[in-house]
Design an enzyme around this catalytic site. Structure first.
Site, short mmCIF file in Angstrom:
data_model
loop_
_atom_site.label_atom_id
_atom_site.label_comp_id
_atom_site.label_asym_id
_atom_site.label_seq_id
_atom_site.Cartn_x
_atom_site.Cartn_y
_atom_site.Cartn_z
N GLU A 19 -20.21 -53.01 -15.12
CA GLU A 19 -19.06 -53.88 -15.00
C GLU A 19 -18.30 -53.76 -16.54
OE1 GLU A 19 -17.46 -55.01 -12.60
OE2 GLU A 19 -19.15 -53.92 -11.18
N TRP A 46 -16.24 -50.78 -16.50
CA TRP A 46 -15.15 -50.98 -15.95
C TRP A 46 -14.17 -51.21 -16.92
CZ3 TRP A 46 -12.83 -49.07 -11.87
CH2 TRP A 46 -13.41 -48.68 -10.83
N TRP A 58 9.10 -51.31 -1.21
CA TRP A 58 8.48 -52.68 -1.28
C TRP A 58 9.34 -53.75 -0.54
CZ3 TRP A 58 3.63 -52.26 -2.39
CH2 TRP A 58 3.16 -51.36 -3.41
N ASN A 83 -14.02 -62.16 -9.16
CA ASN A 83 -13.51 -60.96 -9.00
C ASN A 83 -13.12 -60.57 -7.58
OD1 ASN A 83 -14.65 -57.71 -8.40
ND2 ASN A 83 -13.08 -57.92 -9.97
N TRP A 90 3.10 -54.76 -6.44
CA TRP A 90 1.88 -55.06 -6.99
C TRP A 90 2.40 -55.75 -8.25
CZ3 TRP A 90 1.16 -52.90 -11.91
CH2 TRP A 90 1.85 -51.48 -11.89
N TRP A 114 -4.93 -54.09 -10.79
CA TRP A 114 -3.76 -54.16 -9.75
C TRP A 114 -3.29 -52.88 -9.22
CZ3 TRP A 114 -1.70 -57.84 -7.04
CH2 TRP A 114 -2.18 -59.06 -7.15
#
Ligand SMILES: Cc1cc2nc3c(=O)[nH]c(=O)nc-3n(C[C@H](O)[C@H](O)[C@H](O)COP(=O)(O)OP(=O)(O)OC[C@H]3O[C@@H](n4cnc5c(N)ncnc54)[C@H](O)[C@@H]3O)c2cc1C
Length: 401
Positions: free
Chosen positions: A277, A280, A308, A343, A361, A384
């Site tokens: 993590e 990440w 969108w 998360n 987004w 995102w």
């Protein structure tokens, strides 16, 4: 005998701590330290911290100021200009900082560094925010990784191990110029309306708060992480993201504390999962560094013309946690009440906004930017885009949580 002690200005930014702070260590080894924080009003509008971040920053600076015996100089304005004025006024010949990685900061710091060097100032910058510098982890062909697993396993883990953390400088001596300190309140970070009552009870920004969260999480947290992290109700994650974002603790401290909690057994699946993590976090920074447009533009250009939906009522319902989908609403209300969200819920609410409501987004990213205490340009944009299916190594467009 006459002693001339070197004066070094330490420009604090996203490294609001005394422990494991390479710039501060360097300065204190040279002699007297002048600590300075500048709230940079030259920051492009899109990147101005959101309301929740500002609240956290105020508290964090207050805590840092206490650790520095009330001698942190605080200024607000054009950071490059103010810094140059400050060093000229006090005849400072040495300036140090720890590196920041938002694209506008990189541009500002590069220009400033050149100007200072030309003016004959000793300038040093250090890495205190990442385990590996983004330009050091590249594929064999020298291009950046776009997929997490090879980035982390083949890229990061094959490099030299992250730097070992260092302690608080032993003989920290500060030089303070009261006339050059406008005070923390002059930064105007605290909100006018008191919406932060619950948040205040839940969080302790600052170096001690970060250390407390780390010691609450360890010794069992890393071992149990893989089994428990999928369940938002268990609260079994480390809750360090805001502390890491503001640099109240370094990733190196977290990395080695987690490894120590399992006596160095990096084969342990829980520990491996927890460390990944942090991987990440590195990956997000690497993406932002190599692809600085990701906060605003689709990573994958094929989504540039995606139709969108514009639906302000649905967007509002999503923001307020009134969609009628219990798990989505729970996550959004958690965010509003506590300034954070687990998360797995971030993934669910993000997926709902983008793939069920078909809302861009970037609208979700902006809401998170304003409400999250841990709002981080790299992690927020990359995550995102991952959720939306528009990003590097993203969830495919047909995967809906
Ligand atoms: C839509 C969306 C938006 C997000 N926005 C942010 C953000 O603005 N700031 C932020 O720090 N994280 C963000 N994340 C990532 C992640 O959700 C949070 O870092 C995590 O929930 C923080 O809780 P924790 O500290 O208990 O993490 P833990 O699970 O204990 O993880 C340890 C640390 O690893 C890092 N980390 C964990 N997961 C990720 C990830 N997916 N990407 C990058 N770093 C990670 C964080 O620094 C975290 O503190 C986002 C995720 C999603 C899906």
């Amino acid at each position: 005998m006459l002693f001339i002690t070197a004066l070094t200005l330490v420009w604090f930014r996203q490294d609001l701590r005394l422990r494991d702070n390479p710039a501060l260590t360097y300065a204190s080894e040279r002699g007297l330290v002048i600590p300075l924080y500048i709230s940079d009003t030259d920051c492009p509008e899109h990147f101005v911290p959101g309301s929740a971040s500002k609240w956290w920053l105020h508290q964090s600076l207050s805590s840092l100021n206490d650790s520095l015996n009330g001698q942190l100089h605080c200024l607000k304005g054009d950071a490059s200009k103010l810094l140059i004025e400050f060093i000229q006024l006090h005849d400072i010949k040495s300036v140090v900082w720890n590196r920041s990685y938002e694209p506008w900061q990189i541009k500002r710091d590069t220009q400033l560094k050149h100007a200072l060097i030309e003016a004959g100032i000793n300038v040093q910058s250090f890495n205190s925010h990442l385990l590996w510098e983004p330009w050091q982890v590249l594929k064999k062909d020298e291009t950046p990784y776009k997929v997490f697993t090879p980035y982390y396993r083949r890229g990061c883990l094959s490099k030299a191990s992250p730097r070992m953390p260092v302690e608080v400088p032993k003989n920290l001596q500060i030089e303070y110029f009261p006339e050059s300190d406008k005070g923390l309140d002059s930064l105007e970070l605290m909100p006018d309306i008191n919406w932060h009552g619950t948040i205040e009870k839940m969080w302790t920004p600052g170096e001690q708060g970060a250390a407390n969260h780390l010691s609450d999480f360890l010794p069992d947290g890393a071992k149990e992480y893989k089994n428990k992290r999928d369940f938002p109700d268990l609260g079994a994650t480390s809750k360090l993201s805001a502390h890491l974002h503001f640099g109240e603790i370094s990733p190196n401290q977290v990395w080695y504390a987690a490894i120590d909690s399992l006596n160095g057994n990096t084969e342990d699946v829980g520990l491996d999962c927890y460390l990944s993590e942090l991987g990440w976090r590195e990956f997000s920074h690497s993406l932002l560094f190599h692809f600085p447009h990701i906060p605003q533009k689709n990573f994958s250009p094929k989504f540039e013309h995606f139709p969108w939906r514009t639906d302000d009522n649905s967007l509002k319902a999503w923001q307020l946690g009134q969609t009628g989908i219990p798990i989505v609403d729970a996550g959004m209300r958690e965010l509003w009440q506590t300034g954070t969200m687990h998360n797995r819920l971030r993934m669910v609410v993000g997926s709902f906004l983008v793939k069920n409501l078909l809302i861009d987004w970037r609208k979700g990213e902006r809401w998170f930017w304003d409400c999250l205490l841990d709002a981080d340009l790299a992690a927020n944009s990359a995550s995102w885009q991952w959720i939306a299916g528009t990003g590097a190594d993203a969830a495919p467009y047909f995967r809906i949580f």
